[in-house]
Design an enzyme around this catalytic site. Structure first.
Site, short mmCIF file in Angstrom:
data_model
loop_
_atom_site.label_atom_id
_atom_site.label_comp_id
_atom_site.label_asym_id
_atom_site.label_seq_id
_atom_site.Cartn_x
_atom_site.Cartn_y
_atom_site.Cartn_z
N ARG A 153 5.64 8.82 -2.26
CA ARG A 153 4.30 9.30 -1.91
C ARG A 153 4.19 9.71 -0.43
O ARG A 153 3.42 10.61 -0.09
CB ARG A 153 3.30 8.19 -2.23
CG ARG A 153 1.90 8.65 -2.26
CD ARG A 153 0.95 7.55 -2.63
NE ARG A 153 -0.37 8.11 -2.76
CZ ARG A 153 -1.14 8.40 -1.73
NH1 ARG A 153 -0.74 8.15 -0.51
NH2 ARG A 153 -2.34 8.92 -1.92
N ASP A 169 -0.22 5.73 -8.78
CA ASP A 169 0.96 4.89 -8.63
C ASP A 169 0.58 3.47 -9.00
O ASP A 169 -0.54 3.21 -9.40
CB ASP A 169 1.59 5.02 -7.25
CG ASP A 169 0.63 4.62 -6.13
OD1 ASP A 169 -0.16 3.69 -6.36
OD2 ASP A 169 0.69 5.24 -5.07
C1 UD1 Z 1 0.01 3.16 4.06
C2 UD1 Z 1 1.30 2.43 3.79
C3 UD1 Z 1 1.10 1.34 2.75
C4 UD1 Z 1 -0.04 0.42 3.15
C5 UD1 Z 1 -1.29 1.23 3.47
C6 UD1 Z 1 -2.43 0.40 3.99
C7 UD1 Z 1 2.97 4.13 4.14
C8 UD1 Z 1 4.04 4.97 3.56
N1 UD1 Z 1 2.30 3.37 3.31
O1 UD1 Z 1 -0.36 3.82 2.84
O2 UD1 Z 1 2.31 0.59 2.65
O3 UD1 Z 1 -0.32 -0.46 2.08
O4 UD1 Z 1 -0.99 2.23 4.46
O5 UD1 Z 1 -2.04 -0.32 5.11
O6 UD1 Z 1 2.75 4.13 5.34
N2 UD1 Z 1 -7.74 6.70 0.61
C9 UD1 Z 1 -8.60 7.60 0.06
N3 UD1 Z 1 -8.50 8.92 0.41
C10 UD1 Z 1 -7.55 9.36 1.28
C11 UD1 Z 1 -6.64 8.44 1.82
C12 UD1 Z 1 -6.76 7.11 1.48
O7 UD1 Z 1 -9.46 7.25 -0.73
O8 UD1 Z 1 -7.51 10.57 1.55
C13 UD1 Z 1 -7.84 5.28 0.24
C14 UD1 Z 1 -6.66 4.84 -0.62
O9 UD1 Z 1 -6.88 5.13 -1.97
C15 UD1 Z 1 -6.63 3.35 -0.34
C16 UD1 Z 1 -7.11 3.24 1.10
O10 UD1 Z 1 -7.76 4.47 1.38
O11 UD1 Z 1 -7.51 2.68 -1.19
C17 UD1 Z 1 -6.01 2.97 2.11
O12 UD1 Z 1 -5.08 4.03 2.07
P1 UD1 Z 1 -4.24 4.50 3.34
O13 UD1 Z 1 -4.64 3.71 4.55
O14 UD1 Z 1 -4.32 5.98 3.43
O15 UD1 Z 1 -2.78 4.06 2.93
P2 UD1 Z 1 -1.48 4.94 2.83
O16 UD1 Z 1 -1.35 5.77 4.07
O17 UD1 Z 1 -1.42 5.61 1.51
#
Ligand code: UD1
Length: 432
Positions: free
Chosen positions: A89, A113
């Site tokens: 991802r 996922d």
């Molecule tokens: C990253 C980490 C992951 C960790 C997470 C939170 C990597 C590769 N992965 O994931 O291991 O668990 O940070 O610390 O660095 N969201 C939305 N819309 C968006 C983006 C996010 O709704 O456009 C939501 C997601 O569904 C989730 C939350 O925000 O519920 C946190 O996501 P995010 O902080 O973006 O995590 P990742 O970057 O995917």
């Protein structure tokens, strides 16, 4: 002591997966040869290397040396195929760099996922604020900015790690100033900002909620050392605490584990921070700890499954609350198979500690869930088989070998219809 014997000794973690992958994407921003060191030898790094190659880069990956050399051409491809995005991802972190470098990026939408549906709306909104048009076309997120991006104020609705990173990587080459409010504050964001600064970017405030980016016309390639993996370090810290062990975890800045250290102390562990290490001495049996996951500096969601395992064998009862991802309680159901007293209600898991777990075959559904179940196997009577070690390999360089070096009885086995399994033997098993 519940189950297997205490883990004793030293373990060293290398660079963070969640930083290394983004730093590899950041290399796209400068023409020429960037070098990353302290890169973990994990599958996801190879996937990102392949993605960069398909975009036109020459990538040399020396896994044993922890070194990745990325030679970025003037003209880049702009498409990240579903095949690679589905496998990892974090591929979406090329979205920001490609949009600003090529004026066009089409990156496959990852889809659901095992830890809940993770949206891309904040990534898209951030790029739109910078002047890109963004839409989904046949399963691809397409961002277009043929005339370049323009700096703007951006307030993220949630401090998403991935969205903050994509916005930063786009804004560094935008015209003018971008102010990101409600930015994620994770150490991996700071690491990315440090690399971008060394490349010549104007970034201030990384690590706080407001990051100010002053766009520049071009960046230069650099050599950068990946920040130590606080999640891998936290994993071993929990392993020490819940087995009543004594483990020195090296290669991490203990300040990145502030709230985790507090939690382990509440559980009865003695934790001694050192400049680039953390010593954790576990109690005979831990006390249950309440944990609520939150964006950094809150308790990391990636360590939540380990808190569940600790609570499962602790004295007392505790509530584990997941605020970051929906459906991230897979570990709880598997722990119940090992005899844990866990009740899940929505975002909460109520755990009443039992004196011992009892070994059974279990299935790990993601990197941390699978690793947590291996630790559960260490405190279960008998031989626990954890299916899903391919997940573990995505986040840990050689988890079984590291645990063996600490005295655990853990082997990795290929199986006929499964990629592999891990066997964790409890105190009835022979200890190596
Ligand atoms: C990253 C980490 C992951 C960790 C997470 C939170 C990597 C590769 N992965 O994931 O291991 O668990 O940070 O610390 O660095 N969201 C939305 N819309 C968006 C983006 C996010 O709704 O456009 C939501 C997601 O569904 C989730 C939350 O925000 O519920 C946190 O996501 P995010 O902080 O973006 O995590 P990742 O970057 O995917």
């Amino acid at each position: 002591m519940v189950g297997g014997g205490p883990l004793l000794g030293e373990v060293r973690v290398v660079g963070a997966k969640n930083s290394a992958l983004k730093l590899m994407a950041a290399a796209l921003l400068a023409v020429g040869e960037s070098v990353l060191v302290n890169v973990p030898d994990i599958v996801d790094v190879s996937i990102m290397a392949e993605l960069l190659r398909r975009l036109g880069c020459a990538v040399e990956h020396d896994p044993a040396a922890g070194r990745v050399v990325i030679d970025v051409p003037e003209r880049l491809g702009h498409r990240a195929d579903y095949e690679l995005v589905r496998a990892m991802r974090a591929s979406i972190s090329v979205l920001g760099p490609l949009t600003v470098r090529c004026g066009l990026a089409d990156v496959a939408v990852p889809g659901g996922d095992a830890i809940g549906s993770r949206g891309l709306d904040l990534h898209a909104a951030g790029l739109r604020s910078l002047g890109a048009t963004v839409h989904v076309d046949h399963g691809y997120l397409v961002a277009e900015a043929p005339n370049g991006l323009v700096g703007a104020p951006i307030e993220l609705a949630f401090p998403s790690v991935g969205a903050t990173e994509n916005v930063l990587m786009a804004a560094v080459l935008a015209h003018g100033t971008t102010i990101v409010d409600n930015a994620a504050r994770e150490p991996e964001i700071v690491d990315l900002a440090l690399m971008l600064q060394a490349m010549g970017a104007g970034i201030e405030g990384a690590g706080s909620s407001t990051i100010v980016v002053t766009g520049v016309a071009a960046l230069r390639p650099v050599e950068h050392r990946v920040v130590g993996d606080r999640i891998a370090a936290g994993t071993f810290a929990f392993a020490a605490a819940l087995t009543g062990g004594d483990v020195m975890v090296r290669g991490v800045d203990p300040r990145h584990l502030g709230i985790v250290v507090d939690s382990l102390r509440s559980a009865g562990a003695t934790v001694t921070p050192e400049p680039a290490a953390l010593r954790v001495v576990g109690p005979r049996r831990p006390r249950a700890i309440d944990v609520a996951t939150l964006p950094y500096p809150g308790f990391p969601t990636d360590l939540q499954p380990f808190a569940l395992v600790l609570d499962a064998v602790a004295t007392g009862a505790a509530m584990v609350t997941e605020n970051m991802f929906e459906a991230r309680f897979h570990t709880a159901a598997e722990l119940a198979r090992l005899g844990a007293d866990v009740r899940v209600d929505g975002h909460h898991a109520l755990v009443r500690g039992v004196e011992r777990l009892s070994a059974a075959p279990v299935v790990g559904s993601d990197i941390r869930a699978a690793a947590a179940l291996v630790l559960a196997g260490l405190v279960a009577d008998g031989v626990t088989t954890v299916e899903g070690v391919d997940h573990v390999r995505r986040g840990y360089v050689d988890f079984a070998a590291d645990l063996r070096a600490l005295g655990a009885d853990v082997v990795t086995e290929p199986a006929e219809d499964l990629p592999a399994v891990v066997l964790g033997a409890g105190r009835n098993g022979a200890r190596g």
